[in-house]
Design a protein around this motif. Structure first.
Motif, PDB file in Angstrom:
ATOM      1  N   SER A 155      52.694 -28.023  -1.269  1.00  0.00           N
ATOM      2  CA  SER A 155      52.985 -27.290  -0.026  1.00  0.00           C
ATOM      3  C   SER A 155      51.737 -26.623   0.555  1.00  0.00           C
ATOM      4  O   SER A 155      51.781 -26.051   1.645  1.00  0.00           O
ATOM      5  CB  SER A 155      54.043 -26.217  -0.302  1.00  0.00           C
ATOM      6  OG  SER A 155      53.446 -25.114  -0.966  1.00  0.00           O
ATOM      7  N   LEU A 156      50.624 -26.679  -0.181  1.00  0.00           N
ATOM      8  CA  LEU A 156      49.413 -25.997   0.300  1.00  0.00           C
ATOM      9  C   LEU A 156      48.846 -26.686   1.540  1.00  0.00           C
ATOM     10  O   LEU A 156      48.716 -27.904   1.563  1.00  0.00           O
ATOM     11  CB  LEU A 156      48.323 -26.033  -0.775  1.00  0.00           C
ATOM     12  CG  LEU A 156      48.322 -25.008  -1.892  1.00  0.00           C
ATOM     13  CD1 LEU A 156      47.073 -25.190  -2.730  1.00  0.00           C
ATOM     14  CD2 LEU A 156      48.390 -23.592  -1.355  1.00  0.00           C
ATOM     15  N   PRO A 157      48.482 -25.923   2.555  1.00  0.00           N
ATOM     16  CA  PRO A 157      47.808 -26.532   3.707  1.00  0.00           C
ATOM     17  C   PRO A 157      46.347 -26.825   3.360  1.00  0.00           C
ATOM     18  O   PRO A 157      45.862 -26.371   2.325  1.00  0.00           O
ATOM     19  CB  PRO A 157      47.879 -25.439   4.766  1.00  0.00           C
ATOM     20  CG  PRO A 157      47.876 -24.159   3.985  1.00  0.00           C
ATOM     21  CD  PRO A 157      48.609 -24.457   2.699  1.00  0.00           C
ATOM     22  N   PHE A 170      57.769 -27.337 -10.856  1.00  0.00           N
ATOM     23  CA  PHE A 170      57.721 -26.140 -10.017  1.00  0.00           C
ATOM     24  C   PHE A 170      56.303 -25.946  -9.465  1.00  0.00           C
ATOM     25  O   PHE A 170      56.113 -25.732  -8.258  1.00  0.00           O
ATOM     26  CB  PHE A 170      58.152 -24.935 -10.866  1.00  0.00           C
ATOM     27  CG  PHE A 170      58.227 -23.636 -10.113  1.00  0.00           C
ATOM     28  CD1 PHE A 170      59.238 -23.403  -9.195  1.00  0.00           C
ATOM     29  CD2 PHE A 170      57.284 -22.630 -10.335  1.00  0.00           C
ATOM     30  CE1 PHE A 170      59.306 -22.192  -8.505  1.00  0.00           C
ATOM     31  CE2 PHE A 170      57.346 -21.425  -9.651  1.00  0.00           C
ATOM     32  CZ  PHE A 170      58.364 -21.207  -8.740  1.00  0.00           C
ATOM     33  N   LEU A 171      55.330 -26.077 -10.351  1.00  0.00           N
ATOM     34  CA  LEU A 171      53.936 -25.891  -9.917  1.00  0.00           C
ATOM     35  C   LEU A 171      53.514 -26.995  -8.951  1.00  0.00           C
ATOM     36  O   LEU A 171      52.830 -26.738  -7.954  1.00  0.00           O
ATOM     37  CB  LEU A 171      52.994 -25.876 -11.126  1.00  0.00           C
ATOM     38  CG  LEU A 171      53.139 -24.683 -12.076  1.00  0.00           C
ATOM     39  CD1 LEU A 171      52.119 -24.776 -13.204  1.00  0.00           C
ATOM     40  CD2 LEU A 171      52.966 -23.371 -11.321  1.00  0.00           C
ATOM     41  N   ALA A 225      52.317 -15.928  -5.228  1.00  0.00           N
ATOM     42  CA  ALA A 225      51.184 -15.616  -6.111  1.00  0.00           C
ATOM     43  C   ALA A 225      50.525 -16.908  -6.593  1.00  0.00           C
ATOM     44  O   ALA A 225      49.292 -17.020  -6.631  1.00  0.00           O
ATOM     45  CB  ALA A 225      51.658 -14.775  -7.288  1.00  0.00           C
ATOM     46  N   ILE A 226      51.343 -17.894  -6.931  1.00  0.00           N
ATOM     47  CA  ILE A 226      50.801 -19.171  -7.421  1.00  0.00           C
ATOM     48  C   ILE A 226      50.061 -19.907  -6.295  1.00  0.00           C
ATOM     49  O   ILE A 226      48.998 -20.502  -6.501  1.00  0.00           O
ATOM     50  CB  ILE A 226      51.934 -20.046  -8.006  1.00  0.00           C
ATOM     51  CG1 ILE A 226      52.518 -19.374  -9.248  1.00  0.00           C
ATOM     52  CG2 ILE A 226      51.434 -21.448  -8.332  1.00  0.00           C
ATOM     53  CD1 ILE A 226      53.792 -20.030  -9.766  1.00  0.00           C
ATOM     54  N   LYS A 227      50.646 -19.841  -5.093  1.00  0.00           N
ATOM     55  CA  LYS A 227      50.007 -20.470  -3.931  1.00  0.00           C
ATOM     56  C   LYS A 227      48.586 -19.936  -3.744  1.00  0.00           C
ATOM     57  O   LYS A 227      47.626 -20.685  -3.586  1.00  0.00           O
ATOM     58  CB  LYS A 227      50.860 -20.129  -2.692  1.00  0.00           C
ATOM     59  CG  LYS A 227      50.774 -21.088  -1.550  1.00  0.00           C
ATOM     60  CD  LYS A 227      51.890 -20.754  -0.557  1.00  0.00           C
ATOM     61  CE  LYS A 227      51.644 -21.403   0.766  1.00  0.00           C
ATOM     62  NZ  LYS A 227      52.610 -20.955   1.786  1.00  0.00           N
TER      63      LYS A 227
END
Ligand code: ADP
Ligand code: MG
Length: 485
Positions: A300-302, A293-294, A66-68
């Motif tokens: 990790s986002l492309p 964490f955030l 969800a955060i991604k």
């Protein structure tokens, strides 16, 4: 549509609510499988069934996904979160309440870019929140009874809610297409509307153009494709305008779309709406998100599709159209990324993707993930053209099909075997040129009288006579020299 009604007096206002099933292994609050399908009632445990004494525990992966999506949609992420109970009674809801973040979403605000009529704009989001899915009632399996499958009960969803920021069905179509690309790009959801892992409800109202207040909204449900959302919106706008123009009044209600005739029928009115009696779920502790964490999720986002499109235009000089087609879906973009790493000829690479590769996929009705040729092999074929060994037309029509059938074979081996290596020897092209000129004395005279465009005809004839093997560039040069002498 009534002929006397002026539909252009009105403006539609649309807000979309999309439920997307998160790609987790297990459910939002239990270890039960979240996989689609499965024999009915096999992905269930006492937690899913809401047996007394069972306790939910939160799936961390669902929170991450969800955060991604929230980061990709430029939302603000709430640090302090809790879940609420939304109480209502329905057979597909075993606990008698749904656990939802409805009252305090994890992702706040944000926007999604859309590209409509050649222009880009942002659709504003209100929120993205986490909640669990309900089970599935099946009314058509048994003559006398409704059957219930609880496999889906408790599966994690995000609900992505826009502001009332859309104004026609084309924007809605573009928004949903973009959202589907995004959730697939991020591996957040499989985006399959036919199977129901992505579902859209459309809220629609109308107002006179120039008005700034919102009209009474109607919610339309049960569209199983993006195209049907578009149809449902067009139908609903027309229905509301006709109603108002004929002296009626729009009432707040929920309607169901019928794809077989493109119209809708009422499901329930506002008066029948539930009082959900929301309150924080006492079985689930509130959870706080740390910076670390955030930050890990953000890292990790492309690269996002719109960023990639912009970069390809800027760095590779691709036309916007080409860049958009290449980034249409994740598999195509990934393939192109590998292709341009394997060849310095980036524009040629884009031409191959939009031309021969796309036509092959269209013929097969297949997606890029099924394309059998590794990017390095396509790069080798491009090199063969650049080196002047074969021309593009031979490469795409003769060599590519053989390579697709035998991906192990090199393009040069195929070209040699089929005797397709281009003739770059003036000595062997010149006699063909003489033969062509002798065949068209009239055209030669016209050329000499100034009709220079005929050069294309002569080159074409030489290519034909040499079975495509004459080097077109050299042929052109030799012809010009011969005709202008
Ligand atoms: P509800 O509580 O009925 O679900 P919300 O305020 O949560 O209503 O809004 C649900 C969706 O409806 C959102 O996408 C919102 O943008 C949209 N919406 C709200 N009011 C209107 C309106 N008057 N016309 C069109 N869409 C609206
Ligand atoms: Mg709602």
């Amino acid at each position: 549509m009534s002929a006397s009604i002026d539909y252009n007096k009105y403006e539609a206002v649309i807000g979309l609510e999309v439920h997307a099933q998160l790609l987790t292994q297990s459910k939002l609050f239990s270890g039960d499988s979240a996989a689609f399908g499965g024999l009915p009632n096999t992905h269930i445990s006492p937690v899913t069934l809401g047996h007394p004494g069972t306790l939910p525990f939160l799936n961390k992966k669902a929170v991450e996904l969800a955060i991604k999506l929230g980061f990709a949609c430029h939302c603000e992420i709430a640090r302090e979160n809790f879940f609420a109970r939304k109480n209502y009674f329905y057979p597909d809801l075993p606990k008698g309440y749904q656990i939802s973040q409805h009252t305090a979403p994890i992702c706040i605000g944000g926007h999604v870019p859309v590209f409509v009529d050649g222009k880009s704009r942002h659709i504003q989001l209100n929120r993205i929140h986490l909640e669990e899915d309900a089970g599935k009632s099946m009314h058509d399996q048994d003559a006398d009874n409704t059957l219930v499958d609880y496999n889906r009960a408790g599966v994690p969803l995000v609900e992505i809610v826009t502001e009332p920021d859309l104004h026609n069905s084309d924007e809605a179509y573009a928004y949903l297409t973009e959202l589907r690309r995004l959730v697939r790009w991020l591996d957040v959801c499989d985006g399959n509307m036919e199977e129901g892992s992505m579902r859209c409800d459309a809220n629609i109202s109308i107002r006179l153009k120039g008005d700034t207040s919102l009209g009474t909204k109607v919610e339309v449900k049960n569209m199983n494709s993006i195209r049907n959302v578009k149809r449902a919106i067009d139908n609903e706008i027309k229905r509301q305008i006709t109603l108002v123009e004929e002296g009626g009044r729009v009432v707040q209600e929920t309607r169901s779309f019928d794809a077989s005739n493109g119209s809708s029928f009422p499901l329930r009115s506002k008066e029948e709406a539930n009082d959900y009696r929301y309150f924080p779920d006492p079985d689930l502790a509130p959870f706080n998100l740390t910076d670390a964490f955030l930050e890990n999720i953000r890292k990790s986002l492309p690269e996002l599709p719109e960023e990639m499109i912009e970069r390809y235009i800027r760095e590779l000089g691709l036309p916007e159209y080409d860049a958009r087609v290449i980034c249409d879906d994740k598999a195509t973009a990934a393939y192109f990324g590998e292709l341009i790493a394997a060849t310095p000829h980036h524009k040629a690479a884009a031409n191959w993707m939009l031309g021969p590769v796309k036509s092959w996929l269209n013929d097969q009705s297949a997606g890029m993930e099924t394309f059998p040729l590794p990017p390095a092999s396509l790069a080798a074929l491009i090199a063969l053209i650049v080196d002047g060994k074969v021309n593009f037309s031979i490469a795409s029509s003769r060599i590519l099909p053989v390579m697709i059938g035998e991906p192990g074979k090199t393009p040069i081996a195929i070209a040699t075997e089929l005797n397709l290596i281009q003739d770059t020897d003036a000595g062997s092209i010149l006699p063909v040129i003489e033969e062509v000129l002798a065949k068209f004395p009239g055209k030669v005279a016209e050329f000499k009288a100034g009709k220079k465009g005929l050069i294309g005809l002569f080159v074409g004839e030489v290519m034909k006579m040499s079975a495509g093997k004459a080097d077109p560039k050299l042929t052109n040069e030799l012809l010009m020299k011969r005709l202008n002498s």
